[in-house]
Design a protein around this motif. Structure first.
Motif, PDB file in Angstrom:
ATOM      1  N   ALA A   1     -18.218  21.704  22.658  1.00 42.69           N
ATOM      2  CA  ALA A   1     -17.537  20.832  23.456  1.00 42.69           C
ATOM      3  C   ALA A   1     -15.795  21.647  23.001  1.00 42.69           C
ATOM      4  O   ALA A   1     -15.210  21.046  23.112  1.00 42.69           O
ATOM      5  N   GLY A   2     -16.355  22.749  21.880  1.00 44.72           N
ATOM      6  CA  GLY A   2     -14.458  23.468  22.087  1.00 44.72           C
ATOM      7  C   GLY A   2     -14.028  23.949  23.440  1.00 44.72           C
ATOM      8  O   GLY A   2     -14.764  23.937  24.702  1.00 44.72           O
ATOM      9  N   CYS A   3     -12.956  24.131  22.776  1.00 45.72           N
ATOM     10  CA  CYS A   3     -11.808  24.791  23.827  1.00 45.72           C
ATOM     11  C   CYS A   3     -11.865  26.079  24.549  1.00 45.72           C
ATOM     12  O   CYS A   3     -11.247  26.858  23.560  1.00 45.72           O
ATOM     13  N   VAL A   4     -12.343  26.414  25.853  1.00 44.57           N
ATOM     14  CA  VAL A   4     -12.065  28.049  26.387  1.00 44.57           C
ATOM     15  C   VAL A   4     -11.304  29.016  25.635  1.00 44.57           C
ATOM     16  O   VAL A   4     -10.916  29.821  25.094  1.00 44.57           O
ATOM     17  N   GLU A   5      -9.856  27.823  26.892  1.00 39.71           N
ATOM     18  CA  GLU A   5      -8.871  28.677  26.887  1.00 39.71           C
ATOM     19  C   GLU A   5      -7.774  28.594  26.038  1.00 39.71           C
ATOM     20  O   GLU A   5      -7.229  29.125  24.623  1.00 39.71           O
ATOM     21  N   LEU A   6      -8.330  27.533  24.551  1.00 36.78           N
ATOM     22  CA  LEU A   6      -8.208  27.991  23.111  1.00 36.78           C
ATOM     23  C   LEU A   6      -7.945  29.061  22.318  1.00 36.78           C
ATOM     24  O   LEU A   6      -7.098  29.764  21.567  1.00 36.78           O
TER      25      LEU A   6
ATOM     26  N   PRO B 264      -7.755  17.130  30.675  1.00 39.13           N
ATOM     27  CA  PRO B 264      -8.836  18.027  31.524  1.00 39.13           C
ATOM     28  C   PRO B 264      -8.713  19.408  31.134  1.00 39.13           C
ATOM     29  O   PRO B 264      -8.091  19.459  30.863  1.00 39.13           O
ATOM     30  N   ARG B 265      -9.816  19.841  31.365  1.00 36.81           N
ATOM     31  CA  ARG B 265     -10.335  21.372  30.957  1.00 36.81           C
ATOM     32  C   ARG B 265      -9.732  22.429  31.758  1.00 36.81           C
ATOM     33  O   ARG B 265      -8.986  21.845  32.927  1.00 36.81           O
ATOM     34  N   GLY B 266      -9.391  23.467  31.496  1.00 37.64           N
ATOM     35  CA  GLY B 266      -9.116  24.549  32.754  1.00 37.64           C
ATOM     36  C   GLY B 266      -7.279  25.171  32.057  1.00 37.64           C
ATOM     37  O   GLY B 266      -6.216  23.981  30.662  1.00 37.64           O
ATOM     38  N   LEU B 267      -6.389  24.400  33.496  1.00 38.52           N
ATOM     39  CA  LEU B 267      -4.847  24.125  33.304  1.00 38.52           C
ATOM     40  C   LEU B 267      -4.240  23.332  32.432  1.00 38.52           C
ATOM     41  O   LEU B 267      -3.340  23.655  31.230  1.00 38.52           O
ATOM     42  N   PRO B 268      -4.773  22.104  32.488  1.00 37.02           N
ATOM     43  CA  PRO B 268      -4.061  21.491  31.620  1.00 37.02           C
ATOM     44  C   PRO B 268      -3.806  21.398  29.506  1.00 37.02           C
ATOM     45  O   PRO B 268      -3.208  21.262  29.480  1.00 37.02           O
ATOM     46  N   CYS B 269      -4.901  21.667  29.580  1.00 34.80           N
ATOM     47  CA  CYS B 269      -5.626  22.268  28.444  1.00 34.80           C
ATOM     48  C   CYS B 269      -4.725  23.960  27.970  1.00 34.80           C
ATOM     49  O   CYS B 269      -3.911  23.697  27.086  1.00 34.80           O
ATOM     50  N   LEU B 270      -4.443  24.063  29.105  1.00 29.74           N
ATOM     51  CA  LEU B 270      -3.626  25.483  28.734  1.00 29.74           C
ATOM     52  C   LEU B 270      -2.007  25.542  28.648  1.00 29.74           C
ATOM     53  O   LEU B 270      -1.689  26.266  27.676  1.00 29.74           O
ATOM     54  N   GLU B 271      -1.663  24.328  29.240  1.00 23.37           N
ATOM     55  CA  GLU B 271      -0.443  23.735  29.462  1.00 23.37           C
ATOM     56  C   GLU B 271      -0.193  23.977  27.899  1.00 23.37           C
ATOM     57  O   GLU B 271       0.896  23.917  27.451  1.00 23.37           O
TER      58      GLU B 271
ATOM     59  N   PRO C  16      -5.456  33.741  31.457  1.00 30.03           N
ATOM     60  CA  PRO C  16      -6.425  33.750  32.795  1.00 30.03           C
ATOM     61  C   PRO C  16      -7.068  32.271  31.962  1.00 30.03           C
ATOM     62  O   PRO C  16      -7.306  31.590  30.558  1.00 30.03           O
ATOM     63  N   ILE C  17      -7.389  31.650  33.795  1.00 28.73           N
ATOM     64  CA  ILE C  17      -8.675  30.504  33.151  1.00 28.73           C
ATOM     65  C   ILE C  17      -9.682  30.958  34.012  1.00 28.73           C
ATOM     66  O   ILE C  17     -10.122  31.218  34.446  1.00 28.73           O
ATOM     67  N   HIS C  18     -10.999  30.729  32.302  1.00 25.55           N
ATOM     68  CA  HIS C  18     -11.982  31.368  31.689  1.00 25.55           C
ATOM     69  C   HIS C  18     -12.918  30.202  33.366  1.00 25.55           C
ATOM     70  O   HIS C  18     -12.936  29.046  33.998  1.00 25.55           O
ATOM     71  N   PRO C  19     -13.662  31.344  34.280  1.00 27.26           N
ATOM     72  CA  PRO C  19     -13.962  31.090  35.777  1.00 27.26           C
ATOM     73  C   PRO C  19     -15.337  29.623  35.424  1.00 27.26           C
ATOM     74  O   PRO C  19     -15.338  28.926  35.751  1.00 27.26           O
ATOM     75  N   LEU C  20     -15.710  30.103  34.177  1.00 25.49           N
ATOM     76  CA  LEU C  20     -16.347  28.473  33.162  1.00 25.49           C
ATOM     77  C   LEU C  20     -16.392  27.486  32.603  1.00 25.49           C
ATOM     78  O   LEU C  20     -16.567  26.932  31.541  1.00 25.49           O
ATOM     79  N   THR C  21     -15.504  27.533  32.405  1.00 25.33           N
ATOM     80  CA  THR C  21     -14.236  27.021  31.649  1.00 25.33           C
ATOM     81  C   THR C  21     -14.484  24.948  31.937  1.00 25.33           C
ATOM     82  O   THR C  21     -14.588  24.628  30.293  1.00 25.33           O
ATOM     83  N   HIS C  22     -15.043  24.845  32.502  1.00 21.63           N
ATOM     84  CA  HIS C  22     -15.348  23.259  32.208  1.00 21.63           C
ATOM     85  C   HIS C  22     -17.086  22.927  31.740  1.00 21.63           C
ATOM     86  O   HIS C  22     -17.347  22.059  31.968  1.00 21.63           O
ATOM     87  N   ASN C  23     -17.866  24.477  32.254  1.00 20.86           N
ATOM     88  CA  ASN C  23     -19.504  24.370  31.606  1.00 20.86           C
ATOM     89  C   ASN C  23     -18.751  25.061  29.762  1.00 20.86           C
ATOM     90  O   ASN C  23     -19.315  26.697  29.660  1.00 20.86           O
TER      91      ASN C  23
ATOM     92  N   VAL D  12     -14.159  27.334  21.339  1.00 21.62           N
ATOM     93  CA  VAL D  12     -15.222  27.443  22.369  1.00 21.62           C
ATOM     94  C   VAL D  12     -15.541  28.559  20.824  1.00 21.62           C
ATOM     95  O   VAL D  12     -15.735  29.339  20.712  1.00 21.62           O
ATOM     96  N   GLY D  13     -17.034  28.346  20.520  1.00 23.90           N
ATOM     97  CA  GLY D  13     -17.819  29.097  19.730  1.00 23.90           C
ATOM     98  C   GLY D  13     -17.557  29.491  18.531  1.00 23.90           C
ATOM     99  O   GLY D  13     -18.512  29.761  17.386  1.00 23.90           O
ATOM    100  N   HIS D  14     -16.986  28.745  18.023  1.00 18.74           N
ATOM    101  CA  HIS D  14     -16.379  28.284  16.284  1.00 18.74           C
ATOM    102  C   HIS D  14     -16.457  27.051  15.702  1.00 18.74           C
ATOM    103  O   HIS D  14     -15.581  25.786  16.206  1.00 18.74           O
ATOM    104  N   GLY D  15     -17.241  26.700  14.903  1.00 21.09           N
ATOM    105  CA  GLY D  15     -17.353  24.745  14.717  1.00 21.09           C
ATOM    106  C   GLY D  15     -17.703  23.538  15.943  1.00 21.09           C
ATOM    107  O   GLY D  15     -17.084  22.792  15.709  1.00 21.09           O
ATOM    108  N   ASP D  16     -18.198  24.096  17.064  1.00 19.03           N
ATOM    109  CA  ASP D  16     -18.508  23.559  18.181  1.00 19.03           C
ATOM    110  C   ASP D  16     -18.982  22.860  18.741  1.00 19.03           C
ATOM    111  O   ASP D  16     -19.650  21.785  19.653  1.00 19.03           O
TER     112      ASP D  16
END
Length: 295
Positions: A227-232, A189-196, A4-11, A215-219
């Motif tokens: 600056a990390g990616c939530v969906e990653l 862009p964050r969200g779906l384009p990254c997830l793709e 899923p796309i996290h609702p706060l993915t852009h932040n 997100v959360g590791h070395g970012d």
């Protein structure tokens, strides 16, 4: 499994505040192995973000079986920098050398042809890939069409882009993409384009190599922003589950962490001041049963 796309993915900073309530982040101190490598293991040496400063490094690069560079190997993306990097990596003793691009090299792939890209204030993509959406001059288009395929220049390593390689049964997948960052190359862009992009990562891999951190590791940037990616992160933890995730991009995030299952390696060689002070990170990976390096 659908991610899923996290609702706060852009932040990602705010997203991590929420996600971290159910996460483990374990700082790992991993000293370079001092002994030789067993026949059933491969020694992996990791670097990233060298930014054409390899001549200024004051440390030796440990020997090993597999060398991984997680992107940003040039400073400005000039051809001379690519040539110099290829010459430098050719001097390393490692039998296998895996390289991905990052945001800084300004390289972009079109139909498996790696080309120089030029920046505009709107995008970091090459016009060869996004021609209909860019309002560039004919001169820029002509220049881009005539660019050299620099896969032909990187003769001393294996460049991978959304690709899988297998070495002694160790499955390594590399991807250069990252969430939009300063209008550089390989931005999405964050969200779906990254997830793709992350949906292309196969399951059952041993080492994932990306330029961006999750997100959360070395970012964590010096500004306190993540600056990390939530969906990653979600893709790694919920679907792919590699043994190791190697990346760079955020220089001040150098180091190793774990969530208790995956080991995350920010191998940025340059520190926040763009000085190549961080030594390579080394780890050993056990080969699949019955596989030997000497066969």
């Amino acid at each position: 499994m659908d991610i899923p796309i996290h609702p706060l993915t852009h932040n990602p900073t705010m997203a991590w505040k929420e996600i971290s309530k159910t996460q483990r982040v374990i700082k790992v101190t991993m000293k370079p192995p001092s002994t030789g490598v067993a026949f059933n293991k491969a020694r992996v040496v990791c670097m990233s973000d060298t930014h054409s400063l390899t001549h200024y490094m004051k440390f030796d690069i440990p020997d090993g079986d597999i060398f991984i560079h997680a992107g940003d190997f040039t400073k400005c993306g000039r051809m001379v920098e690519v040539v110099e990097f290829n010459q430098w990596i050719g001097t390393l003793p490692h039998k296998h050398k895996i390289v991905i691009a990052g945001n800084q090299p300004l390289l972009y792939s079109s139909s498996n042809t790696l080309c120089f890209s030029f920046r505009t204030k709107h995008t970091g993509l090459s016009i060869l890939d996004d021609l209909p959406t860019l309002g560039n001059t004919k001169e820029n288009i002509a220049d881009a069409v005539q660019t050299l395929n620099i896969r032909d220049v990187l003769t001393n390593c294996t460049y991978i882009e959304d690709e899988l390689v297998e070495i002694w049964g160790i499955r390594i997948y590399g991807s250069p993409w990252q969430p939009e960052f300063c209008n550089w190359a390989f931005n999405v862009p964050r969200g779906l384009p990254c997830l793709e992009k992350w949906n292309k990562i196969p399951e059952d891999i041993d080492i994932l190599v990306t330029h961006t951190p999750p997100v959360g590791h070395g970012d964590l940037c010096c500004s306190g922003v993540r600056a990390g990616c939530v969906e990653l992160l979600t893709t790694i933890q919920k679907r792919v589950r590699p043994k190791y995730h190697v990346f760079g991009h955020i220089h001040e995030g150098y180091g190793i962490t774990s969530d208790g299952r995956v080991i995350y390696v920010n191998a940025s060689t340059c520190d926040i001041n763009y000085l190549p002070n961080n030594p390579p990170i080394v780890f050993d990976v056990t080969l699949p049963p019955g596989v030997r390096k000497d066969e």
